[in-house]
Write a protein that holds these residues in place. Structure first.
Motif, mmCIF file in Angstrom:
data_model
loop_
_atom_site.group_PDB
_atom_site.id
_atom_site.type_symbol
_atom_site.label_atom_id
_atom_site.label_comp_id
_atom_site.label_asym_id
_atom_site.label_seq_id
_atom_site.Cartn_x
_atom_site.Cartn_y
_atom_site.Cartn_z
ATOM 1 N N ASN A 31 4.257 -38.377 -17.300
ATOM 2 C CA ASN A 31 3.944 -39.410 -18.270
ATOM 3 C C ASN A 31 2.483 -39.870 -18.114
ATOM 4 O O ASN A 31 1.835 -39.980 -19.432
ATOM 5 C CB ASN A 31 4.596 -40.577 -18.657
ATOM 6 C CG ASN A 31 6.200 -40.027 -19.175
ATOM 7 O OD1 ASN A 31 6.338 -39.057 -19.762
ATOM 8 N ND2 ASN A 31 7.074 -41.096 -19.088
ATOM 9 N N GLU A 32 1.953 -40.042 -16.955
ATOM 10 C CA GLU A 32 0.583 -40.441 -16.835
ATOM 11 C C GLU A 32 -0.334 -39.190 -17.240
ATOM 12 O O GLU A 32 -1.315 -39.477 -17.976
ATOM 13 C CB GLU A 32 0.361 -40.626 -15.491
ATOM 14 C CG GLU A 32 -0.738 -41.218 -14.779
ATOM 15 C CD GLU A 32 -1.130 -42.759 -15.766
ATOM 16 O OE1 GLU A 32 -2.079 -42.983 -16.124
ATOM 17 O OE2 GLU A 32 -0.104 -43.507 -15.521
ATOM 18 N N LYS A 97 -1.295 -45.998 -12.108
ATOM 19 C CA LYS A 97 -1.332 -46.516 -13.480
ATOM 20 C C LYS A 97 -1.994 -47.908 -13.791
ATOM 21 O O LYS A 97 -2.320 -47.943 -14.960
ATOM 22 C CB LYS A 97 0.207 -46.878 -13.782
ATOM 23 C CG LYS A 97 0.959 -47.761 -12.889
ATOM 24 C CD LYS A 97 2.367 -47.799 -13.292
ATOM 25 C CE LYS A 97 3.227 -48.696 -12.315
ATOM 26 N NZ LYS A 97 3.513 -47.861 -11.104
ATOM 27 N N PHE A 98 -2.244 -48.660 -12.788
ATOM 28 C CA PHE A 98 -2.958 -50.089 -12.971
ATOM 29 C C PHE A 98 -4.349 -49.609 -13.117
ATOM 30 O O PHE A 98 -4.941 -50.452 -13.925
ATOM 31 C CB PHE A 98 -2.725 -50.794 -11.789
ATOM 32 C CG PHE A 98 -1.256 -51.294 -11.411
ATOM 33 C CD1 PHE A 98 -0.526 -52.000 -12.289
ATOM 34 C CD2 PHE A 98 -0.500 -50.697 -10.342
ATOM 35 C CE1 PHE A 98 0.937 -52.349 -12.153
ATOM 36 C CE2 PHE A 98 0.659 -50.831 -10.109
ATOM 37 C CZ PHE A 98 1.412 -51.691 -10.935
ATOM 38 N N ALA A 99 -5.052 -48.699 -12.284
ATOM 39 C CA ALA A 99 -6.437 -48.341 -12.735
ATOM 40 C C ALA A 99 -6.804 -47.782 -14.153
ATOM 41 O O ALA A 99 -7.460 -48.259 -14.891
ATOM 42 C CB ALA A 99 -6.749 -47.348 -11.648
ATOM 43 N N SER A 102 -6.263 -50.396 -16.776
ATOM 44 C CA SER A 102 -7.400 -51.345 -16.621
ATOM 45 C C SER A 102 -8.592 -50.724 -17.489
ATOM 46 O O SER A 102 -9.376 -50.981 -18.140
ATOM 47 C CB SER A 102 -7.766 -51.766 -15.536
ATOM 48 O OG SER A 102 -6.976 -52.527 -14.723
ATOM 49 N N LEU A 103 -8.625 -49.261 -16.945
ATOM 50 C CA LEU A 103 -9.621 -48.354 -17.757
ATOM 51 C C LEU A 103 -9.598 -48.305 -19.185
ATOM 52 O O LEU A 103 -10.327 -48.414 -20.043
ATOM 53 C CB LEU A 103 -9.565 -46.911 -17.375
ATOM 54 C CG LEU A 103 -10.368 -45.764 -17.793
ATOM 55 C CD1 LEU A 103 -11.933 -46.116 -17.554
ATOM 56 C CD2 LEU A 103 -9.992 -44.331 -17.370
ATOM 57 N N ASP A 104 -8.172 -48.129 -19.857
ATOM 58 C CA ASP A 104 -8.136 -48.255 -21.353
ATOM 59 C C ASP A 104 -8.575 -49.280 -21.860
ATOM 60 O O ASP A 104 -9.222 -49.227 -23.139
ATOM 61 C CB ASP A 104 -6.612 -47.740 -21.476
ATOM 62 C CG ASP A 104 -6.020 -46.372 -21.322
ATOM 63 O OD1 ASP A 104 -6.957 -45.459 -21.247
ATOM 64 O OD2 ASP A 104 -4.791 -46.260 -20.990
#
Length: 418
Positions: A31-32, A97-99, A102-104
């Protein structure tokens, strides 16, 4: 057969969830990549649309896109492309996923602040931030991660609060409350999906050993077996086809497999009907036990009834496979304390029973050949049977035997249908 060969295995409680965690991690990884493709597609669409507006092919905004808009779109598209390459070419790390979350939100905030086509009206900007934050939050739900959902929710709140305070929004509290309600729904969906996946995984695993009705009952009561097992009193049954090797040598592998599938399916059906648990198939042999994961007051009776039904089913099976006739089985039954639970490695767990009681049941099954009996049971099992016996069945004392590996002699009985 050596059913006791796994004795001595111990497991920590986290190993029970290892297979499920692996499934969730694999789903997160896939899903990532889906999210990375979606991110790139959205930025490409934005770049193409703004270029069309910049060249006046299509006029779709009140403010005509400028070179600054195109430069911003191109930069975000390049970043999205790099992220897609990263998540597809490198091993997945759960912190990814945390990175990317944050990027989004950073990309989203940058677009709202610096894209000339985005209205900076104090009446519009907070609503735009709220909707955009929820949009990014919604596709984060694909990750099946409670931590990821909470992290994305925190970003959505921070982004909305920044723009709402910056624009001095009069309805700040009602808007924030609405946002929190929607974020809570997303969190509930994530938790429910994980629970559903965990229960489905457990159900699939346990239906290999237990009747589907019993699995559903255990799931409802939240009493599925845990890793490592526990000591409990059970009745163990071993069944083995007589002279199976000689029979199998006379037939093709395809015929043997077809027969075994039919035979083992019928035996499983009978065991399930008596509230038994199928532990394993060892070639043509069947190991089952009664009294776990849910003990009853009729475990010994259920085991003997299952043994009798298994014997009665042989003519029906033999009729479907004439080349395997005559078909006979030997069944040994013993009651005692064993360790029952999910035992194995982190990559493969089996719901099984181990201990001296299991070994003794196997030895008793082996004695059926020596005494020429179809069903033998131990004194421990006989004690647990109804005092007035079972309808249509009588017990005949056979011998007191010194079973290999046991210091104390064991009194055994033959179960005879009347």
């Amino acid at each position: 057969m050596n059913p006791g060969c796994t004795s001595g295995l111990t497991l920590t409680s986290n190993k029970m969830s290892a297979p499920f965690d692996s499934i969730v991690l694999d789903r997160e990884r896939k899903n990532e990549r889906t999210v990375a493709k979606l991110r790139l597609a959205l930025n490409l669409f934005s770049l193409v649309a703004d270029f069309a507006g910049y060249t006046h092919i299509i006029d779709f905004t009140n403010v005509t896109p400028t070179w600054q808009t195109l430069a911003l779109d191109a930069t975000l598209t390049c970043i999205s492309c790099l992220v897609l390459v990263w998540v597809t070419q490198h091993s997945y790390w759960r912190g990814t996923k945390f990175a990317t979350i944050s990027l989004d939100y950073v990309l989203l905030t940058t677009l709202i602040l610096f894209d000339p086509t985005v209205s900076q009206s104090p009446q519009i900007l907070p609503w735009m931030a709220l909707v955009a934050g929820l949009f990014v939050y919604s596709y984060n739900l694909l990750r099946f991660s409670v931590a990821g959902t909470l992290y994305a929710g925190a970003h959505a709140i921070a982004m909305f609060c920044y723009f709402a305070i910056r624009c001095n929004v009069a309805d700040f509290v009602p808007m924030l409350f609405s946002l929190l309600m929607l974020l809570a729904i997303g969190l509930i969906v994530t938790i429910s999906n994980l629970k559903m996946m965990r229960e489905a995984n457990a159900k699939v695993m346990m239906e290999r050993f237990l009747a589907p009705e019993l699995v559903s009952e255990l799931l409802t009561a939240k009493t599925l077996p845990v890793s490592g097992g526990k000591a409990q009193r059970i009745t163990i049954l071993f069944a083995d086809i007589r002279s199976f090797t000689a029979m199998a040598e006379k037939h093709s592998p395809e015929q043997v497999v077809h027969f075994l599938n039919d035979y083992l399916s019928k035996m499983t059906e009978i065991i399930f009907a008596q509230n038994g648990t199928v532990d394993k198939f060892i070639g043509d042999a069947v190991m089952a036990f009664f009294g776990a994961p849910r003990p009853t007051e009729r475990d010994e009776e259920n085991a003997l009834l299952a043994a009798a039904a298994m014997t009665r089913a042989l003519p029906e099976i033999a009729a479907r496979h004439p080349g395997m006739a005559p078909l006979a089985i030997g069944i040994g039954i013993h009651t005692g304390e064993a360790i029952v639970g999910n035992i194995g490695s982190e990559r493969r767990l089996d719901y099984t029973a181990i201990g001296d009681a299991v070994n003794l049941a196997s030895r008793i099954e082996g004695l059926t050949k020596q005494y020429g009996c179809g069903i033998l049971l131990s004194e421990a099992t006989r004690i647990g049977l109804p005092a007035d016996g079972l309808p249509g069945m009588a017990l005949r004392e056979i011998d007191v035997v010194a079973v290999r590996g046991k210091a104390q002699p064991t009194l055994i009985y033959e179960a005879v249908t009347t």
